[in-house]
Scaffold this active site. Structure first.
Site, PDB file in Angstrom:
ATOM      1  N   GLY A  66     136.236  11.311  -4.470  1.00  0.00           N
ATOM      2  CA  GLY A  66     136.514  10.086  -4.608  1.00  0.00           C
ATOM      3  C   GLY A  66     137.206   9.370  -3.206  1.00  0.00           C
ATOM      4  O   GLY A  66     137.530   9.918  -2.632  1.00  0.00           O
ATOM      5  N   LYS A  67     136.919   7.912  -3.307  1.00  0.00           N
ATOM      6  CA  LYS A  67     137.417   7.038  -2.159  1.00  0.00           C
ATOM      7  C   LYS A  67     138.113   6.081  -2.768  1.00  0.00           C
ATOM      8  O   LYS A  67     137.311   5.167  -3.679  1.00  0.00           O
ATOM      9  CB  LYS A  67     136.380   7.073  -1.205  1.00  0.00           C
ATOM     10  CG  LYS A  67     136.556   6.408  -0.133  1.00  0.00           C
ATOM     11  CD  LYS A  67     135.528   6.282   1.134  1.00  0.00           C
ATOM     12  CE  LYS A  67     135.769   5.231   2.065  1.00  0.00           C
ATOM     13  NZ  LYS A  67     137.196   4.933   2.602  1.00  0.00           N
ATOM     14  N   GLY A  68     139.045   5.543  -2.161  1.00  0.00           N
ATOM     15  CA  GLY A  68     139.922   4.240  -2.360  1.00  0.00           C
ATOM     16  C   GLY A  68     139.980   3.442  -1.557  1.00  0.00           C
ATOM     17  O   GLY A  68     139.587   3.676  -0.376  1.00  0.00           O
ATOM     18  N   PHE A  70     142.927   3.306   0.211  1.00  0.00           N
ATOM     19  CA  PHE A  70     143.702   3.938   1.512  1.00  0.00           C
ATOM     20  C   PHE A  70     143.516   5.020   1.774  1.00  0.00           C
ATOM     21  O   PHE A  70     143.616   5.781   2.853  1.00  0.00           O
ATOM     22  CB  PHE A  70     145.234   3.648   0.952  1.00  0.00           C
ATOM     23  CG  PHE A  70     145.900   2.697   1.044  1.00  0.00           C
ATOM     24  CD1 PHE A  70     146.030   1.700   2.008  1.00  0.00           C
ATOM     25  CD2 PHE A  70     146.381   1.969  -0.450  1.00  0.00           C
ATOM     26  CE1 PHE A  70     146.537   0.534   1.752  1.00  0.00           C
ATOM     27  CE2 PHE A  70     146.926   0.891  -0.426  1.00  0.00           C
ATOM     28  CZ  PHE A  70     146.983   0.003   0.619  1.00  0.00           C
ATOM     29  N   VAL A  73     140.113  11.296  -2.041  1.00  0.00           N
ATOM     30  CA  VAL A  73     140.421  12.527  -2.937  1.00  0.00           C
ATOM     31  C   VAL A  73     139.352  13.697  -2.632  1.00  0.00           C
ATOM     32  O   VAL A  73     138.230  13.484  -2.686  1.00  0.00           O
ATOM     33  CB  VAL A  73     140.295  12.066  -4.393  1.00  0.00           C
ATOM     34  CG1 VAL A  73     140.991  13.187  -5.206  1.00  0.00           C
ATOM     35  CG2 VAL A  73     141.349  10.946  -4.581  1.00  0.00           C
ATOM     36  N   LYS A  88     145.056  14.267  -2.829  1.00  0.00           N
ATOM     37  CA  LYS A  88     144.503  12.719  -2.460  1.00  0.00           C
ATOM     38  C   LYS A  88     145.401  12.606  -1.024  1.00  0.00           C
ATOM     39  O   LYS A  88     146.614  12.744  -0.974  1.00  0.00           O
ATOM     40  CB  LYS A  88     145.401  11.810  -3.398  1.00  0.00           C
ATOM     41  CG  LYS A  88     144.821  10.285  -3.221  1.00  0.00           C
ATOM     42  CD  LYS A  88     145.413   9.475  -4.430  1.00  0.00           C
ATOM     43  CE  LYS A  88     145.368   7.936  -4.336  1.00  0.00           C
ATOM     44  NZ  LYS A  88     145.307   7.522  -5.612  1.00  0.00           N
ATOM     45  N   ASP A 183     146.022  -0.787 -14.825  1.00  0.00           N
ATOM     46  CA  ASP A 183     144.453  -0.486 -14.090  1.00  0.00           C
ATOM     47  C   ASP A 183     143.706   0.509 -14.915  1.00  0.00           C
ATOM     48  O   ASP A 183     142.943   1.136 -14.294  1.00  0.00           O
ATOM     49  CB  ASP A 183     144.514  -0.172 -12.620  1.00  0.00           C
ATOM     50  CG  ASP A 183     143.389  -0.624 -11.933  1.00  0.00           C
ATOM     51  OD1 ASP A 183     142.530  -1.280 -12.234  1.00  0.00           O
ATOM     52  OD2 ASP A 183     143.342  -0.278 -10.809  1.00  0.00           O
TER      53      ASP A 183
HETATM   54  P1  ATP Z   1     143.814   3.010  -5.369  1.00  0.00           P
HETATM   55  O1  ATP Z   1     142.976   2.378  -6.198  1.00  0.00           O
HETATM   56  O2  ATP Z   1     145.144   3.144  -5.342  1.00  0.00           O
HETATM   57  O3  ATP Z   1     142.985   2.969  -3.820  1.00  0.00           O
HETATM   58  P2  ATP Z   1     142.138   5.416  -5.787  1.00  0.00           P
HETATM   59  O4  ATP Z   1     141.256   4.560  -6.453  1.00  0.00           O
HETATM   60  O5  ATP Z   1     141.816   5.572  -4.158  1.00  0.00           O
HETATM   61  O6  ATP Z   1     143.471   4.553  -5.956  1.00  0.00           O
HETATM   62  P3  ATP Z   1     142.289   7.417  -7.600  1.00  0.00           P
HETATM   63  O7  ATP Z   1     141.807   6.325  -8.547  1.00  0.00           O
HETATM   64  O8  ATP Z   1     143.730   8.192  -7.714  1.00  0.00           O
HETATM   65  O9  ATP Z   1     142.476   6.650  -6.152  1.00  0.00           O
HETATM   66  O10 ATP Z   1     141.103   8.296  -7.223  1.00  0.00           O
HETATM   67  C1  ATP Z   1     139.695   8.134  -6.897  1.00  0.00           C
HETATM   68  C2  ATP Z   1     138.674   8.958  -7.412  1.00  0.00           C
HETATM   69  O11 ATP Z   1     138.894  10.255  -7.255  1.00  0.00           O
HETATM   70  C3  ATP Z   1     138.872   8.904  -9.069  1.00  0.00           C
HETATM   71  O12 ATP Z   1     138.241   7.673  -9.632  1.00  0.00           O
HETATM   72  C4  ATP Z   1     138.188  10.118  -9.298  1.00  0.00           C
HETATM   73  O13 ATP Z   1     136.947   9.985  -9.542  1.00  0.00           O
HETATM   74  C5  ATP Z   1     138.544  11.003  -8.469  1.00  0.00           C
HETATM   75  N1  ATP Z   1     139.767  11.588  -8.652  1.00  0.00           N
HETATM   76  C6  ATP Z   1     141.137  11.382  -8.401  1.00  0.00           C
HETATM   77  N2  ATP Z   1     141.822  12.108  -8.895  1.00  0.00           N
HETATM   78  C7  ATP Z   1     141.197  13.367  -9.226  1.00  0.00           C
HETATM   79  C8  ATP Z   1     141.418  14.329 -10.154  1.00  0.00           C
HETATM   80  N3  ATP Z   1     142.597  14.884 -10.569  1.00  0.00           N
HETATM   81  N4  ATP Z   1     140.568  15.403 -10.743  1.00  0.00           N
HETATM   82  C9  ATP Z   1     139.464  15.147 -10.311  1.00  0.00           C
HETATM   83  N5  ATP Z   1     138.848  13.669  -9.619  1.00  0.00           N
HETATM   84  C10 ATP Z   1     139.823  13.158  -9.474  1.00  0.00           C
END
Ligand code: ATP
Ligand code: MG
Length: 383
Positions: A66-68, A70, A73, A88, A183
């Site tokens: 996953g990618k957000g 900042f 993951v 993360k 969210d």
């Molecule tokens: P932000 O929105 O604050 O930037 P983010 O969206 O980057 O956060 P998360 O929503 O925590 O971060 O994680 C991004 C994606 O990574 C999730 O949508 C999911 O697909 C994957 N992911 C996150 N945590 C897990 C986990 N514990 N197990 C499996 N996949 C995960």
């Protein structure tokens, strides 16, 4: 000391031999164990708090999942336990200004508060090096709901009821510890190996202050509640009820209730609460009634989560939940003995686990314990 060794052999149990048999012989475990023993040489004489900082080298990084905004993951292996975790990584370069660092610290403190709530992804530990802040979580093997529904048809209403109930209960467990998620959406609901939903991503969550209503803004446009758009300081648990109403509609029809190409027009529709049930043959009257009661523009007339869970569409006996299994005492003992054999002093392990230190030894403890805490029952709606 030989006497002592023999006596301690007698304390060891089957769990200990299982862990040390499967993990203790690995080269990387032996190397890290040497490092731990060295670090704790002075532990007995240390005054006050002893810090053992985790290095990224305690994990083996796998593919990115996953990618957000900042960071990223990754799937990763916790080397000492062989457990699969989610890691993360948030780059500090993106956190140059103080306010983004404050946001990360806020996310961490909320994660510590909600970790252990039913239906919420468990945080194992947090550490940092000069480049990144790392958060380590239990791994949700089946990924997030966006990915999941890409290859699966929508649920039929009886299955939807069972599944949505679990999600609503998880959100309620957050509210009970004073956290509004803010969210809730497909991307932030993960599935573990038993198809149990686990809420993640507390990046914009709000800690409720009973004295002062929250005024936080931001989120995902199509899920935004009217009070968030208005930013008039009315953000609370009912804000999550709105997003869950959007989610329930989406899970039923496959598209969201409020749609527009232009964000301003989208916000107008949300503020007026204008949405329709377009398909006449999908959704029972009870389910439609529930959705409409969750999408009330005025939070005061919107259902609370307790009311949602008592609504006639959801309150059916077939959706009884099963509690997680408690950790067997002998498993706990075996985990302690194994961690001790790696070089962590017993007092340090006990302290870290009981005070939820979110350090490496409590992370290893929780990762091993998770294998015994996982639910026996299987949420079979997706099978
Ligand atoms: P932000 O929105 O604050 O930037 P983010 O969206 O980057 O956060 P998360 O929503 O925590 O971060 O994680 C991004 C994606 O990574 C999730 O949508 C999911 O697909 C994957 N992911 C996150 N945590 C897990 C986990 N514990 N197990 C499996 N996949 C995960
Ligand atoms: Mg996210």
């Amino acid at each position: 000391s030989e006497d002592k060794e023999i006596k301690r052999e007698g304390d060891k149990n089957a769990y200990f031999f299982f862990f040390s048999g499967s993990l203790g012989g690995r080269a990387e475990v032996r190397a890290l164990s040497g490092e731990i023993q060295k670090a704790f040489e002075g532990f007995g004489n240390s005054e006050g708090v002893f810090e053992f900082g985790t290095r990224l080298g305690f994990y083996r990084l796998g593919e990115s999942v996953g990618k957000g905004c900042f960071g990223r993951v990754y799937r990763a292996e916790q080397l000492l336990t062989g457990a699969t975790v989610a890691l993360k990584a948030i780059s500090k370069r993106g956190l140059r200004d103080r306010s983004s660092r404050v946001k990360v610290d806020r996310e961490v403190s909320i994660l510590k508060r909600v970790s252990g709530c039913q239906g919420v992804i468990r945080l194992f530990e947090v550490f940092e090096d000069s480049d990144c802040v790392f958060m380590v979580f239990e791994y949700a093997r089946r990924g997030d709901l966006v990915r999941f529904f890409q290859t699966r048809p929508l649920l039929e209403e009886p299955q939807l009821r069972v599944f949505f109930r679990r999600v609503a209960e998880a959100a309620r467990s957050l509210h009970r510890v004073g956290v509004v998620h803010r969210d809730l959406k497909l991307e932030n609901i993960l599935l573990d190996e038993n198809f149990e939903p686990k809420i993640c991503d507390f990046g914009i969550s709000t800690l409720l202050d009973p004295e002062k209503p929250a005024k936080d803004t931001g989120g995902t446009p199509v899920y935004l509640a009217p009070e968030v758009i208005l930013a008039e300081g009315n953000v609370g648990p009912k804000t999550d009820v709105w997003s869950l109403g959007v989610l329930l509609y989406l899970l039923l029809f496959g598209y969201v209730p409020f749609r527009a190409n232009d964000v301003q027009i989208l916000y107008q529709k949300i503020l007026l609460g204008h949405f329709r049930f377009e398909e006449t043959d999908v959704g029972s009257p009870e389910l439609r009634h529930l959705i409409s009661s969750m999408l009330k523009v005025d939070p005061a007339s919107r259902l609370s989560l307790d009311q949602v869970l008592e609504h006639e569409w959801l309150a059916s006996p077939e959706s009884k939940k099963s509690d997680p299994l408690p950790l067997p005492e002998s498993a706990e003992k075996g985990i302690f003995l194994f961690l001790e054999s790696l070089g962590f002093p017993r007092a340090y392990i006990q302290q870290s686990v009981s005070q939820k230190a979110f350090n490496h030894v409590s992370a290893c403890f929780e990762a091993l314990a998770a294998q015994f805490r996982s639910k026996k029952s299987h949420l079979s709606v997706f099978d």
